[in-house]
Design an enzyme around this catalytic site. Sequence first.
Site, PDB file in Angstrom:
ATOM      1  N   ASP A   1       0.826  -1.217   0.000  1.00 22.10           N
ATOM      2  CA  ASP A   1       0.000   0.000   0.000  1.00 22.10           C
ATOM      3  C   ASP A   1       0.856   1.260   0.000  1.00 22.10           C
ATOM      4  O   ASP A   1       1.791   1.386   0.790  1.00 22.10           O
ATOM      5  CB  ASP A   1      -0.888   0.048   1.257  1.00 22.10           C
ATOM      6  CG  ASP A   1      -1.868  -1.108   1.332  1.00 22.10           C
ATOM      7  OD1 ASP A   1      -1.997  -1.846   0.334  1.00 22.10           O
ATOM      8  OD2 ASP A   1      -2.495  -1.267   2.393  1.00 22.10           O
TER       9      ASP A   1
ATOM     10  N   GLY B   1      -3.512  -5.608   2.309  1.00 21.68           N
ATOM     11  CA  GLY B   1      -4.288  -6.708   1.724  1.00 21.68           C
ATOM     12  C   GLY B   1      -5.082  -7.317   2.871  1.00 21.68           C
ATOM     13  O   GLY B   1      -4.526  -7.563   3.950  1.00 21.68           O
ATOM     14  N   LYS B   2      -6.383  -7.528   2.650  1.00 22.69           N
ATOM     15  CA  LYS B   2      -7.222  -8.035   3.748  1.00 22.69           C
ATOM     16  C   LYS B   2      -6.716  -9.380   4.263  1.00 22.69           C
ATOM     17  O   LYS B   2      -6.708  -9.635   5.462  1.00 22.69           O
ATOM     18  CB  LYS B   2      -8.669  -8.176   3.284  1.00 22.69           C
ATOM     19  CG  LYS B   2      -9.373  -6.843   3.088  1.00 22.69           C
ATOM     20  CD  LYS B   2     -10.793  -7.048   2.637  1.00 22.69           C
ATOM     21  CE  LYS B   2     -11.402  -5.744   2.133  1.00 22.69           C
ATOM     22  NZ  LYS B   2     -11.514  -4.734   3.196  1.00 22.69           N
TER      23      LYS B   2
ATOM     24  N   THR C   1     -20.531  -6.496  11.114  1.00 24.17           N
ATOM     25  CA  THR C   1     -19.814  -5.459  11.860  1.00 24.17           C
ATOM     26  C   THR C   1     -20.381  -4.098  11.481  1.00 24.17           C
ATOM     27  O   THR C   1     -20.739  -3.844  10.326  1.00 24.17           O
ATOM     28  CB  THR C   1     -18.288  -5.524  11.636  1.00 24.17           C
ATOM     29  OG1 THR C   1     -18.008  -5.270  10.262  1.00 24.17           O
ATOM     30  CG2 THR C   1     -17.717  -6.859  12.040  1.00 24.17           C
ATOM     31  N   LEU C   2     -20.472  -3.221  12.490  1.00 24.02           N
ATOM     32  CA  LEU C   2     -21.201  -1.953  12.340  1.00 24.02           C
ATOM     33  C   LEU C   2     -20.340  -0.759  12.763  1.00 24.02           C
ATOM     34  O   LEU C   2     -20.865   0.212  13.317  1.00 24.02           O
ATOM     35  CB  LEU C   2     -22.466  -2.005  13.212  1.00 24.02           C
ATOM     36  CG  LEU C   2     -23.426  -3.169  12.934  1.00 24.02           C
ATOM     37  CD1 LEU C   2     -24.411  -3.346  14.082  1.00 24.02           C
ATOM     38  CD2 LEU C   2     -24.161  -2.923  11.628  1.00 24.02           C
TER      39      LEU C   2
ATOM     40  N   GLY D   1     -20.582  -1.311  16.830  1.00 21.79           N
ATOM     41  CA  GLY D   1     -20.341  -2.678  17.294  1.00 21.79           C
ATOM     42  C   GLY D   1     -20.631  -3.733  16.249  1.00 21.79           C
ATOM     43  O   GLY D   1     -20.263  -3.579  15.083  1.00 21.79           O
TER      44      GLY D   1
ATOM     45  N   GLY E   1     -11.882  -3.805  10.709  1.00 25.13           N
ATOM     46  CA  GLY E   1     -12.560  -5.046  10.314  1.00 25.13           C
ATOM     47  C   GLY E   1     -11.586  -6.221  10.309  1.00 25.13           C
ATOM     48  O   GLY E   1     -11.909  -7.306  10.809  1.00 25.13           O
ATOM     49  N   ASP E   2     -10.399  -6.013   9.774  1.00 26.75           N
ATOM     50  CA  ASP E   2      -9.406  -7.104   9.715  1.00 26.75           C
ATOM     51  C   ASP E   2      -9.001  -7.527  11.125  1.00 26.75           C
ATOM     52  O   ASP E   2      -8.820  -8.724  11.403  1.00 26.75           O
ATOM     53  CB  ASP E   2      -8.166  -6.658   8.924  1.00 26.75           C
ATOM     54  CG  ASP E   2      -8.502  -6.401   7.457  1.00 26.75           C
ATOM     55  OD1 ASP E   2      -9.462  -7.008   6.954  1.00 26.75           O
ATOM     56  OD2 ASP E   2      -7.805  -5.578   6.829  1.00 26.75           O
TER      57      ASP E   2
HETATM   58  P1  ATP Z   1     -12.298  -1.562   7.684  1.00 29.46           P
HETATM   59  O1  ATP Z   1     -12.707  -1.728   6.242  1.00 29.46           O
HETATM   60  O2  ATP Z   1     -11.892  -0.162   8.059  1.00 29.46           O
HETATM   61  O3  ATP Z   1     -11.299  -2.580   8.146  1.00 29.46           O
HETATM   62  P2  ATP Z   1     -14.896  -2.657   8.302  1.00 29.46           P
HETATM   63  O4  ATP Z   1     -15.938  -1.814   7.641  1.00 29.46           O
HETATM   64  O5  ATP Z   1     -14.579  -3.973   7.712  1.00 29.46           O
HETATM   65  O6  ATP Z   1     -13.591  -1.805   8.564  1.00 29.46           O
HETATM   66  P3  ATP Z   1     -16.121  -2.036  10.831  1.00 29.46           P
HETATM   67  O7  ATP Z   1     -17.511  -2.528  10.891  1.00 29.46           O
HETATM   68  O8  ATP Z   1     -15.915  -0.580  10.553  1.00 29.46           O
HETATM   69  O9  ATP Z   1     -15.309  -2.953   9.828  1.00 29.46           O
HETATM   70  O10 ATP Z   1     -15.372  -2.338  12.212  1.00 29.46           O
HETATM   71  C1  ATP Z   1     -15.135  -3.644  12.702  1.00 29.46           C
HETATM   72  C2  ATP Z   1     -15.252  -3.637  14.214  1.00 29.46           C
HETATM   73  O11 ATP Z   1     -14.278  -2.729  14.753  1.00 29.46           O
HETATM   74  C3  ATP Z   1     -16.602  -3.135  14.734  1.00 29.46           C
HETATM   75  O12 ATP Z   1     -17.526  -4.211  14.812  1.00 29.46           O
HETATM   76  C4  ATP Z   1     -16.221  -2.580  16.109  1.00 29.46           C
HETATM   77  O13 ATP Z   1     -16.201  -3.625  17.074  1.00 29.46           O
HETATM   78  C5  ATP Z   1     -14.781  -2.074  15.890  1.00 29.46           C
HETATM   79  N1  ATP Z   1     -14.777  -0.617  15.616  1.00 29.46           N
HETATM   80  C6  ATP Z   1     -14.808  -0.006  14.419  1.00 29.46           C
HETATM   81  N2  ATP Z   1     -14.832   1.351  14.550  1.00 29.46           N
HETATM   82  C7  ATP Z   1     -14.786   1.587  15.887  1.00 29.46           C
HETATM   83  C8  ATP Z   1     -14.784   2.778  16.695  1.00 29.46           C
HETATM   84  N3  ATP Z   1     -14.827   3.987  16.153  1.00 29.46           N
HETATM   85  N4  ATP Z   1     -14.730   2.628  18.037  1.00 29.46           N
HETATM   86  C9  ATP Z   1     -14.690   1.405  18.622  1.00 29.46           C
HETATM   87  N5  ATP Z   1     -14.692   0.252  17.916  1.00 29.46           N
HETATM   88  C10 ATP Z   1     -14.747   0.332  16.569  1.00 29.46           C
END
Ligand code: ATP
Length: 303
Positions: A13, A39-40, A220-221, A225, A251-252
């Site tokens: 990256d 890379g994921k 994941t949200l 959470g 997320g990773d």
């Molecule tokens: P990315 O693509 O950036 O790796 P993603 O979209 O795959 O992220 P998210 O749903 O954003 O994944 O985040 C994964 C987990 O990380 C969430 O379920 C939560 O537990 C944690 N998380 C993400 N953002 C935050 C935050 N601002 N504060 C606390 N925990 C977070």
Amino acid sequence: MSKIVVVGSLNFDTSIHVPHLPAKGETIIASHLSLHHGGKGANQAVAIARLGGQVSFIGAVGNDENGHQLINGLKKAGVDTTGIAIKDNAHTGMAFVCVAHSGENNIIVYPGTNYRITKEDIDRNRPLITDADYCLLQLEIPFEIVRYVIGICHEAKVKVVLNPAPVSADFDDRILAHVDYILPNETELAMMVGESVTMENIGKLASSLLAKGCGHAIVTLGENGSFLVDPVRQEHFPAVKVKAVDTTAAGDSFIGAFTYRLASGDRIDEAIRFATKAAAITVTRHGAQDALPSLEEVKNWLV
Ligand code: ATP
């Protein structure tokens, strides 16, 4: 200790920091540049290794400086890299991230050798899959390879964890019949089911993945959470409240930590709580792989 195999992507990256995102035809001067291993697939493997999990990786790089650096990075983190093919005449996957000072970004991914993984590469490394207890996949490699690996796992009774990222047009939800755990974020869930996700309909939408044969869905949200749907429950797991400085690889981190804990024998709710904590630590730090916590850091972390 249970064995985990990750079959996925490795990217080199390049992040370019700019005052604003360039308009069409505009040339701008960047304030600085940073290089990262990504890379994921690789990020999730490093997340597992840093927590102490036994993890091997199947993927491909080019016979170039970036490829060798990525392999060395994984080795240093403790990942078994014997399943990584080195391809001549092709570049290692790369991501070009343009980050404006406002935080806005745009990203171009050149898949390179991630799209050159073949069934023969998988067959050569079949024992890494069939000897594993869990196989973790994402969708940054050709979908036909993901389908092929899931078929091998099914025959060998290896549990499959799928992070369906990114969801592309060739995604075929018939693979869900052989997926034990699926972990989309809310955008990926919306793309898979063709409906936008709210807290009111998330249970119903995630259940529709179970209706297609998947064992458990964890959506994941981000800072809200995650949400678990399995045959016996629907449960929301709030995120840990932290001051997030960089959510790259949240997320990773979550998916790697979740898989590690499942493989260590945790119940699913225990694995989600641990992953929630690991991901919260990750967002309090800058970077992707550099931000992933060790087991001691997660255990000793006081919220
Ligand atoms: P990315 O693509 O950036 O790796 P993603 O979209 O795959 O992220 P998210 O749903 O954003 O994944 O985040 C994964 C987990 O990380 C969430 O379920 C939560 O537990 C944690 N998380 C993400 N953002 C935050 C935050 N601002 N504060 C606390 N925990 C977070």
